[in-house]
Design a protein around this motif. Sequence first.
Motif, PDB file in Angstrom:
ATOM      1  N   VAL A 134       0.767  -1.333  -0.036  1.00  0.00           N
ATOM      2  CA  VAL A 134       0.023   0.071   0.010  1.00  0.00           C
ATOM      3  C   VAL A 134       0.699   1.362  -0.012  1.00  0.00           C
ATOM      4  O   VAL A 134       0.677   2.270  -0.826  1.00  0.00           O
ATOM      5  CB  VAL A 134      -0.945  -0.040   1.394  1.00  0.00           C
ATOM      6  N   ARG A 135       1.925   1.067   0.835  1.00  0.00           N
ATOM      7  CA  ARG A 135       2.847   2.304   0.764  1.00  0.00           C
ATOM      8  C   ARG A 135       3.201   2.665  -0.702  1.00  0.00           C
ATOM      9  O   ARG A 135       3.403   3.774  -1.037  1.00  0.00           O
ATOM     10  CB  ARG A 135       3.997   2.005   1.754  1.00  0.00           C
ATOM     11  N   LEU A 138       0.581   4.393  -2.895  1.00  0.00           N
ATOM     12  CA  LEU A 138       0.560   5.534  -2.421  1.00  0.00           C
ATOM     13  C   LEU A 138       1.648   6.495  -3.013  1.00  0.00           C
ATOM     14  O   LEU A 138       1.350   7.609  -3.657  1.00  0.00           O
ATOM     15  CB  LEU A 138       0.493   5.949  -1.156  1.00  0.00           C
ATOM     16  N   VAL A 267      -5.044   9.887  -4.057  1.00  0.00           N
ATOM     17  CA  VAL A 267      -4.163   8.703  -3.815  1.00  0.00           C
ATOM     18  C   VAL A 267      -5.127   7.501  -2.827  1.00  0.00           C
ATOM     19  O   VAL A 267      -4.641   6.535  -3.189  1.00  0.00           O
ATOM     20  CB  VAL A 267      -2.885   9.449  -2.950  1.00  0.00           C
ATOM     21  N   ILE A 268      -5.799   8.274  -2.274  1.00  0.00           N
ATOM     22  CA  ILE A 268      -6.804   7.045  -1.389  1.00  0.00           C
ATOM     23  C   ILE A 268      -7.555   6.186  -2.546  1.00  0.00           C
ATOM     24  O   ILE A 268      -7.613   4.806  -2.213  1.00  0.00           O
ATOM     25  CB  ILE A 268      -7.637   7.686  -0.249  1.00  0.00           C
ATOM     26  N   TYR A 270      -6.806   5.572  -5.065  1.00  0.00           N
ATOM     27  CA  TYR A 270      -5.710   4.641  -6.149  1.00  0.00           C
ATOM     28  C   TYR A 270      -5.206   3.624  -5.320  1.00  0.00           C
ATOM     29  O   TYR A 270      -5.330   2.542  -5.814  1.00  0.00           O
ATOM     30  CB  TYR A 270      -4.640   5.790  -6.490  1.00  0.00           C
ATOM     31  N   ALA A 271      -5.313   3.633  -3.994  1.00  0.00           N
ATOM     32  CA  ALA A 271      -5.064   2.584  -3.492  1.00  0.00           C
ATOM     33  C   ALA A 271      -6.233   1.628  -3.163  1.00  0.00           C
ATOM     34  O   ALA A 271      -5.966   0.334  -3.228  1.00  0.00           O
ATOM     35  CB  ALA A 271      -4.570   2.952  -1.998  1.00  0.00           C
ATOM     36  N   LEU A 453       0.053   9.671   6.248  1.00  0.00           N
ATOM     37  CA  LEU A 453      -0.984   9.039   5.109  1.00  0.00           C
ATOM     38  C   LEU A 453      -1.069   7.607   4.907  1.00  0.00           C
ATOM     39  O   LEU A 453      -2.133   7.040   4.965  1.00  0.00           O
ATOM     40  CB  LEU A 453      -0.422   9.782   3.644  1.00  0.00           C
ATOM     41  N   VAL A 454       0.150   6.895   5.168  1.00  0.00           N
ATOM     42  CA  VAL A 454       0.251   5.548   5.039  1.00  0.00           C
ATOM     43  C   VAL A 454      -0.515   5.099   6.204  1.00  0.00           C
ATOM     44  O   VAL A 454      -1.254   4.023   6.172  1.00  0.00           O
ATOM     45  CB  VAL A 454       1.581   4.853   4.824  1.00  0.00           C
ATOM     46  N   VAL A 457      -4.252   5.140   5.602  1.00  0.00           N
ATOM     47  CA  VAL A 457      -4.842   4.198   4.696  1.00  0.00           C
ATOM     48  C   VAL A 457      -4.596   2.859   5.155  1.00  0.00           C
ATOM     49  O   VAL A 457      -5.326   1.761   4.971  1.00  0.00           O
ATOM     50  CB  VAL A 457      -4.144   4.332   3.356  1.00  0.00           C
TER      51      VAL A 457
END
Length: 478
Positions: A134-135, A138, A267-268, A270-271, A453-454, A457
């Motif tokens: 996930v990192r 992002l 970005v969220i 996209y994840a 952020l990571v 998410v």
Amino acid sequence: MAKRTKIKELLNSSAFGSEVIVKGWVRTFRNNQFIAINDGSTINNIQAVVDYTNTDEALLKRLTTGAAVSITGELIESLGKGQKVEVKVKQLEILGDSDAEKFPLQPKKHSLEFLREIAHLRFRTNTFNAVFKVRHALAFAVHQFFNERGFVYLHTPIITASDAEGAGEMFRVTSLDFDNPPRTEEGHVDFKQDFFGKSTNLTVSGQLEGELAAMALGEIYTFGPTFRAENSNTTRHLAEFWMIEPEVAFADLNDNMQLAEDLLKYVIAYALKTCPDELEFLKTRLLEEEKQKPQDERAELDLLAKLNFCLDNNFERLTYTEAIEILKNSNPNKKKKFKYLIESWGADLQSEHERYLVEKHFKKPVILTDYPKDIKAFYMRQNDDGKTVRAMDILFPGIGEIVGGSQREERLDLLEKRMNEMHIPTEDLYWYLDTRRFGSAPHAGFGLGFERLVLFVTGMTNIRDVIPFPRAPKTAEF
Ligand code: 4AD
Ligand code: MG
């Protein structure tokens, strides 16, 4: 080397009967015949079935958790529950043994605290496999977002001679002899004789250099490591963290807020799109973790619902002054439940206040603007009230501050005056002030803390679990 097929591909294949090569690490070996193998391409394992009656017993004994294996076999439809395909072993080779007595990871649940102590091996767990996938997603999405919008990715220096935030939380960089540094006549360390001919440190932010470039290229962003020697032993602070810092010419605070909200949502999304297995796994992990907590402390939404909620709602925008009113009249303030009570305008907000606003009052992400100038950095644009600056912080549920930014003070006289008031050396920063001397223009930017952020998410709870090799007070192993 004989070409292997990645497990992710095999699990989606229906080429039954074909011969395949699987390489990976043994997760478990059950009933002397079922080997669960993982190669990192997915958090899911593939099952290989070995015919133990026709396999050397000494070889079977070496199928221990952590061992690296290469298996050639036939891809077959699985009869077992939970998987569609498996591999019928024809040839088994141990690439690297893993002594079961000594290997610290066992096929059982380990605590995150324990795994932090063996961070060099924790990549081999499902949790960390998912977190670092996930990192990656992002990070990739951040570049894609800015690239699509025509921003230039600017590499700002890691070693600098300035303190962009003026907070004095820097790690010094020197090549002087620590035990016997050269001294000036007054007895101070003589940095003129140091490597760079002056005192230098690791950067706390690429913003100042970013502004220089934005005032020519128009729109830039940085994405690099930043360093803070603040002694904060919390679940949200690192001494080395990655920051994304866009800077935009001819933009005001409203443009800045919109850019930050768009970036976060992009970005969220996209994840969610590219990491469904990982996020599903992390959702379940979080639900398990939450079961340890009393009912009223558990999150109302599960991880996926929380992420989708964030995409579907506009962030709440209000001023610091409005937020102080809400906090002053809040229950935890009246009942003295806050550790730091809000008594008057001007107080710096602590994470307990930020979280109250986001989690209890508005129940969604919040953007606070126009903070008192005395609790913000020197470069922020001053408002006409003489008390506040054009700052913005974005607050997220479970995290608190995730973004900090502002419209910049573009007026030379006001900027110099503020720097003098705050004892920021104007001579050393002549190059920064030159942007205001030659063709100054309104501009704005912000910093997004990548690990925060990571954290959001992935639903992890400690920032040290979302960076491969955390750096924090008394922590610099590996
Ligand atoms: O609010 P900060 O200190 O702002 C700046 O550095 C500005 N120069 C940014 C800019 O306007 N270009 O830091 C920005 C963000 C915070 O909101 C937080 O998410 C993260 O960086 N951050 C940290 N993350 C982990 N560990 C720490 N010690 C952090 N300090 C800040
Ligand atoms: Mg900040």
